[in-house]
Structure formats: structure tokens, C-alpha cells
Design an enzyme around this catalytic site. Structure first.
Site, PDB file in Angstrom:
ATOM      1  N   PHE A 189       0.836  -1.198   0.000  1.00 29.20           N
ATOM      2  CA  PHE A 189       0.000   0.000   0.000  1.00 29.20           C
ATOM      3  C   PHE A 189       0.872   1.250   0.000  1.00 29.20           C
ATOM      4  CE2 PHE A 189      -2.978   2.900   2.446  1.00 29.20           C
ATOM      5  CZ  PHE A 189      -3.853   3.105   1.397  1.00 29.20           C
ATOM      6  N   THR A 229       2.120   5.124   0.317  1.00 30.24           N
ATOM      7  CA  THR A 229       1.903   6.273   1.198  1.00 30.24           C
ATOM      8  C   THR A 229       1.056   7.361   0.548  1.00 30.24           C
ATOM      9  OG1 THR A 229       3.985   5.792   2.336  1.00 30.24           O
ATOM     10  CG2 THR A 229       3.072   8.002   2.632  1.00 30.24           C
ATOM     11  N   PHE A 235      -1.393   7.070  -1.398  1.00 27.18           N
ATOM     12  CA  PHE A 235      -2.789   6.640  -1.328  1.00 27.18           C
ATOM     13  C   PHE A 235      -3.324   6.740   0.092  1.00 27.18           C
ATOM     14  CE2 PHE A 235      -1.140   4.506  -5.141  1.00 27.18           C
ATOM     15  CZ  PHE A 235      -1.987   5.085  -6.077  1.00 27.18           C
ATOM     16  N   MET A 236      -2.486   6.447   1.087  1.00 22.68           N
ATOM     17  CA  MET A 236      -2.901   6.613   2.478  1.00 22.68           C
ATOM     18  C   MET A 236      -3.173   8.092   2.760  1.00 22.68           C
ATOM     19  SD  MET A 236      -1.055   5.577   6.091  1.00 22.68           S
ATOM     20  CE  MET A 236       0.073   6.990   6.055  1.00 22.68           C
ATOM     21  N   MET A 244      -6.709   9.865   3.873  1.00 19.71           N
ATOM     22  CA  MET A 244      -6.827  10.712   5.067  1.00 19.71           C
ATOM     23  C   MET A 244      -7.500  12.038   4.709  1.00 19.71           C
ATOM     24  SD  MET A 244      -3.231   9.868   6.934  1.00 19.71           S
ATOM     25  CE  MET A 244      -3.077   8.448   8.037  1.00 19.71           C
ATOM     26  N   GLU A 245      -7.087  12.629   3.582  1.00 18.85           N
ATOM     27  CA  GLU A 245      -7.719  13.874   3.140  1.00 18.85           C
ATOM     28  C   GLU A 245      -9.192  13.644   2.797  1.00 18.85           C
ATOM     29  OE1 GLU A 245      -6.167  17.160   1.110  1.00 18.85           O
ATOM     30  OE2 GLU A 245      -4.251  16.155   0.731  1.00 18.85           O
ATOM     31  N   GLY A 300      -7.440  21.065   1.418  1.00 21.24           N
ATOM     32  CA  GLY A 300      -6.371  20.713   2.341  1.00 21.24           C
ATOM     33  C   GLY A 300      -5.281  21.771   2.309  1.00 21.24           C
ATOM     34  N   HIS A 330       3.792   6.937   8.039  1.00 17.05           N
ATOM     35  CA  HIS A 330       3.328   5.647   7.518  1.00 17.05           C
ATOM     36  C   HIS A 330       4.211   4.614   8.196  1.00 17.05           C
ATOM     37  CE1 HIS A 330       1.847   3.303   3.710  1.00 17.05           C
ATOM     38  NE2 HIS A 330       1.611   2.651   4.837  1.00 17.05           N
ATOM     39  N   ARG A 340      -7.723  21.584   7.071  1.00 17.62           N
ATOM     40  CA  ARG A 340      -8.502  21.981   5.899  1.00 17.62           C
ATOM     41  C   ARG A 340      -9.041  23.391   6.106  1.00 17.62           C
ATOM     42  NH1 ARG A 340      -8.932  18.085   2.436  1.00 17.62           N
ATOM     43  NH2 ARG A 340     -10.548  19.051   1.174  1.00 17.62           N
TER      44      ARG A 340
END
Length: 131
Positions: free
Chosen positions: A31, A33, A35-36, A40-41, A60, A67, A113
């Protein structure tokens, strides 16, 4: 009014398309980072959406994450965003974000944000194209 403590979760099954190798942030089929971070956003944006008025959106402005553990293809990643703080003027919202898979935590941090007027924001952005 934005309510501190509001949470939102999203999930994604790890496929080859969301690996570090696919995005170019690494060479391994785990996976990625980026994409993580995007999850999260997205969780934070989704959490905030219910508090926005017609014509408002959010963008954002800051992301500070780690990670901490890899997730292989086939597992599911869950991300949660929780509203931690709202600025005095109500325009900046800070979220605690965390991610985990079936075996435990994989990442965490915070995300900020800004609440914006969509039309004004896009107008300012598109003005960059003019001379």
C-alpha cells in the site's frame, strides 16, 4: 457550526493499482503512502462536508503524517478522521487522522482543511491563466 469530535471512516481494499510500485513512491507491491495520504484527506473532507453551506467547500492546507507499517495486496485499509480543533473564525479545521489494516495501526498524524467559497476559490485559481 463545525462540531469537534465528529468522525468519519473510509475503507479501501489494497489492489495493485494502489501500491507504492504503481504510483512510483517505491518499488514494492505494498500500500502506497500517497494513497494513504489521499484517504486521510478524503475522510477529513467527507467529515467536514455536512457542516458546509451551499457554495462552500474545503481544501487541504497541511498534512503531517507517518506511515508506520506496510499493508500487502488483498488486505483492507481503514482511515478515520476526527475533528480536533476549529479556528476562532471557523474557517480552519484540524483533524486527527489514523489508518489501520486487519493486523493493526499503519499510520497517523494530523490534517488541516480550510473552508472556502468554491466560486471565489476557482476564480482566483483560474486568474493564474490570465497574463
Amino acid at each position: 457550526m463545525v462540531i469537534i469530535g465528529t468522525k468519519c471512516q473510509i475503507q479501501q481494499k489494497v489492489t495493485e493499482e494502489v501500491t507504492a510500485a504503481a504510483v512510483g513512491s517505491g518499488l514494492l507491491p505494498v500500500f502506497g503512502t500517497p494513497f494513504m495520504a489521499a484517504m486521510m484527506e478524503c475522510a477529513a473532507m467527507t467529515c467536514l462536508q455536512e457542516f458546509l453551506e451551499e457554495g462552500q467547500g474545503s481544501v487541504g492546507t497541511h498534512l503531517d503524517i507517518t506511515h508506520d507499517a506496510p499493508t500487502p495486496i488483498g488486505m483492507t485499509v481503514t482511515v478515520e478522521a476526527e475533528i480536533r480543533d476549529v479556528s476562532e473564525n471557523g474557517k480552519m479545521v484540524v483533524f486527527d487522522v489514523r489508518a489501520w489494516d486487519e493486523k493493526g495501526p499503519i499510520g497517523k498524524g494530523f490534517h488541516t482543511r480550510a473552508i472556502i467559497n468554491n466560486e471565489r476559490f476557482l476564480s482566483k485559481c483560474n486568474a493564474k491563466l490570465e497574463g
